[in-house]
Design an enzyme around this catalytic site. Structure first.
Site, PDB file in Angstrom:
ATOM      1  N   VAL A   9      -8.971  14.761 -88.385  1.00 39.49           N
ATOM      2  CA  VAL A   9      -8.441  15.261 -87.114  1.00 39.49           C
ATOM      3  C   VAL A   9      -9.648  15.610 -86.249  1.00 39.49           C
ATOM      4  CG1 VAL A   9      -6.190  16.080 -87.924  1.00 39.49           C
ATOM      5  CG2 VAL A   9      -8.182  17.592 -88.100  1.00 39.49           C
ATOM      6  N   SER A  10      -9.439  15.738 -84.944  1.00 42.35           N
ATOM      7  CA  SER A  10     -10.559  15.883 -84.016  1.00 42.35           C
ATOM      8  C   SER A  10     -11.125  17.292 -83.918  1.00 42.35           C
ATOM      9  CB  SER A  10     -10.139  15.418 -82.618  1.00 42.35           C
ATOM     10  OG  SER A  10      -9.873  14.040 -82.660  1.00 42.35           O
ATOM     11  N   SER A  11     -10.327  18.301 -84.282  1.00 39.36           N
ATOM     12  CA  SER A  11     -10.847  19.666 -84.139  1.00 39.36           C
ATOM     13  C   SER A  11     -10.346  20.552 -85.272  1.00 39.36           C
ATOM     14  CB  SER A  11     -10.411  20.264 -82.796  1.00 39.36           C
ATOM     15  OG  SER A  11      -9.022  20.488 -82.795  1.00 39.36           O
ATOM     16  N   GLN A  14      -6.647  21.542 -85.412  1.00 40.02           N
ATOM     17  CA  GLN A  14      -5.623  20.563 -85.765  1.00 40.02           C
ATOM     18  C   GLN A  14      -5.395  20.551 -87.277  1.00 40.02           C
ATOM     19  OE1 GLN A  14      -7.495  17.243 -83.651  1.00 40.02           O
ATOM     20  NE2 GLN A  14      -5.676  17.134 -82.368  1.00 40.02           N
TER      21      GLN A  14
END
Length: 195
Positions: A9-11, A14
């Site tokens: 996931v990007s962050s 998340q």
């Protein structure tokens, strides 16, 4: 032969749960909480080091491996060079095709189409974002991100000095704590380039 999962996931905010649930049949899972815009992801690199000939790398969706065509191609080449194969769960299954070479060929063609589609979507998002920013600027509503460093900031000046003396961006980041992407932005902003 082992099935090795990779999730991303990007962050940090998340959640990986949906992907981890899709990967529950694999024997080992590597996961990152970092943008797919870079291949400098600790668990991606660990997964690529870990896989062996005959292994199957499983991802829930192709864009979990990377978001641009070049990075995806590089990652897929590494997987192939190690004698492993890639299985993308949201792509059509090729399990009914008995000829290994034909199955691999069709799978690679499908993946190329999805890579193209993902890259095109990423470009469209960036174009829409740029258009939105341009409109906001016209209306005086867009101020941009507040600068983290001034031009005379000692840490930034040290980073420029190290870079101009031949240090890599990774070394500059390690010595100054300035993120590589941030450093690139400031280099471009203040026109700092090696000769």
């Amino acid at each position: 032969m082992a099935k090795i999962g990779y999730a991303r996931v990007s962050s940090k905010e998340q959640n990986l749960d949906r992907q981890l649930q899709a990967l529950e049949s694999v024997s080992k899972v590597f996961s990152d909480k970092v943008s797919g815009a870079t291949t400098e992801r600790p668990q991606l690199q660990a997964m690529l080091d870990y896989i062996r000939e005959g292994d199957i790398v499983v991802v829930a969706e192709l864009d979990r491996l990377g978001r641009n065509n070049k990075d995806l191609t590089d990652i897929m080449n590494i997987i192939q060079q190690k004698g492993a194969t890639l299985e993308v769960l949201n792509l059509p299954s090729m399990s009914g095709i008995e000829d290994d070479n034909l199955r691999r060929l069709i799978n690679n063609l499908v993946i190329e189409l999805y890579k193209y589609q993902a890259e095109s979507e990423r470009k469209r998002i960036k174009e829409r974002q740029a258009q939105g920013i341009a409109l906001a600027k016209e209306k005086g509503k867009f101020k941009g991100r507040k600068l983290k460093f001034t031009e005379n900031d000692p840490r930034l000046q040290l980073a420029f000095k190290l870079y101009l003396e031949g240090s890599t961006e990774k070394d500059v980041e390690r010595q100054t704590g300035i993120n590589r992407r941030t450093f690139q932005r400031y280099r471009n902003k203040f026109n700092i380039h090696r000769k």
